[in-house]
Design an enzyme around this catalytic site. Structure first.
Site: not given
Ligand code: UGA
Length: 429
Positions: A151, A154, A251-252, A259
């Site tokens: 979980f 990155e 939001a964004g 992933c």
């Molecule tokens: C995600 C999950 O959060 C991890 O728990 C999981 O292990 C991982 O995928 C995986 O399956 O390997 P990750 O892709 O590294 O992790 O990054 P996140 O922090 O989850 O962000 C993903 C995307 O969502 C980014 O582009 C981020 O900018 C975006 N995001 C995140 C939003 O647009 N709004 C948010 O509130 C949060």
């Protein structure tokens, strides 16, 4: 640390593999890392970590004596019973997960009742059962199988390894489930023990739910724009409800990365393969695709035709603190801007090298201010802290135009406006 820690093997030295290897080495295990990529193994043997992930290179260096790198499975099989599988499972054209790298590992394994496969790679629910059948057909039913989904995020992967929200272990009652539990014991994490298919589903459902939260708040942001509400306050107000929670309500311009994109479509596909139409996930995916494109509409509203206009992308990685460009929203933005005939400039503190080949139409600059030279507008794509600290007066001096589109709602609108620039966020008043 105990000298009797179970040694482990890690097959696949990407993000998940290297973090798992460094994390368990830190906890005192001998770790035998295997990868088919000889170049990568050579650089790891030389002490170089080929990916940018905060704290990873330090951890690898600090525990070098316990980390062994090889292209051969032999030393790993000799040195460890637990074989952590951390290979890629990219999407195929049909949206299913491509399990060929996982199958290659299984095919390479000798008959053994001493070893166990511990699946960290994200795989569709039912994969473990399929692999166990495959092993049995090959006369290798004695090889145990555990699902132990990862979980980590990155950019914060080492911290996530050290203090996970939970550790999920799915097994069928063999010795290996207990052995994996023991490995994680020093982390004192909440443990979910279940069967293999349920563990696989927990991983897919978690990623799909997080992606759903993001698409939901993005749609709320779009409605905020039409109604004059402010999505930041809406998210804060919603998040204080303990049943909702404050995280993943930013939001964004849409989620990126390998992933969410892959796992949401893999879960949708998994459902439809069994005849179930997972309607909600279709919308999650569609909203995310449209969200990336909405920024183009904002630019056009202010600038009119984009042909010949200069637009700077501040950040190109899919999120801060990584150089990972997989599924990055910047790729869609750059593609659309190029199609509209815009001149595209960009700056990213670490992802430029990864990005260059993927966006040949983009002119990269060595700093944010240089990237803003003479452009009509800029779009904050990745919320690196240095953009939040940018001197907007200096930026305004460099820019030919006035428009700042904050694609991550990460900037202080007042600071931007005080520099004489026009601020536009996502769903912000
Ligand atoms: C995600 C999950 O959060 C991890 O728990 C999981 O292990 C991982 O995928 C995986 O399956 O390997 P990750 O892709 O590294 O992790 O990054 P996140 O922090 O989850 O962000 C993903 C995307 O969502 C980014 O582009 C981020 O900018 C975006 N995001 C995140 C939003 O647009 N709004 C948010 O509130 C949060």
């Amino acid at each position: 640390m105990s000298a009797t820690r179970e040694p482990i093997a890690v097959i696949g030295t990407g993000y998940v593999g290297l973090v798992t290897a460094a994390g368990f080495a830190e906890l005192g295990s001998e770790v035998f890392c295997v990868d088919v990529d000889a170049e990568k193994i050579a650089s790891l043997q030389a002490g170089e970590v080929p990916i940018y992930e905060p704290g990873l290179a330090d951890a690898v260096r600090a525990h070098r004596e316990r980390l062994h790198f090889s292209t051969q499975l032999g030393p790993a099989l000799e040195g460890a019973r637990l074989l952590f599988v951390c290979v890629g499972t990219p999407p195929t054209y049909s949206g299913d997960a491509d399990l060929s790298a996982v199958r290659e590992v299984v095919e390479e394994l000798p008959r053994s009742d001493r070893h166990a496969l511990v699946m960290k790679s994200t795989v569709p629910a039912g994969t473990g059962a399929g692999i166990k059948r495959m092993l049995a057909e090959r006369g290798n039913a004695g090889l145990a199988y555990v699902s132990c989904p990862e979980f980590l995020k990155e950019g914060a992967a080492m911290a996530d390894f050290r203090s996970p929200d939970r550790v999920v272990i799915g097994d069928d009652g063999s010795w290996a489930g207990d052995a994996v539990v023991e490995l994680y014991e020093p982390l004192d994490a909440r443990l979910i023990r279940t069967d293999i298919t349920t563990a696989e589903m927990i991983k897919l459902a978690s990623n799909a739910f997080l992606a759903t939260k993001i698409s939901f708040i993005n749609e709320i942001a779009n409605v905020c724009e039409d109604t004059g509400a402010d999505v930041l306050d809406v998210a804060r107000g919603m998040g204080l409800d303990q049943r909702i929670g404050p995280s993943f309500l930013r939001a964004g311009l849409g989620y990126g990365g390998s992933c969410f994109t892959k796992d949401v479509s893999a879960l949708k596909q998994l459902a439809s393969n069994t005849g179930y139409h997972f309607q909600l996930l279709n919308s999650v995916i569609e909203v995310n695709e449209l969200q990336k494109r909405r920024v183009i509409g904002k630019l056009q509203r202010h600038l009119g035709q984009l042909a010949g206009r200069g637009v700077t992308l501040l950040g190109v990685a899919f999120k801060p603190h990584t150089d990972d460009m997989r599924g990055a929203s910047s790729l869609v933005l750059a593609g659309r801007l190029h199609a509209e005939g815009a001149r595209i400039r960009a700056y990213d503190p670490v992802a430029e090298e990864e990005a260059r080949a993927l966006m040949p139409e983009v002119d990269f600059a060595p700093s944010a201010l240089e990237a803003l030279e003479g452009v009509d507008a800029c779009v904050l794509v990745t919320e690196w802290p240095e953009f939040q600290e940018l001197e907007w007066r200096l930026a305004a001096d460099r820019m030919a135009g006035r428009l700042v589109v904050d694609g991550r709602n990460a900037l202080d609108p007042e600071a931007v406006r005080a520099a004489g620039l026009v601020y536009e966020g996502i769903g912000r008043r």
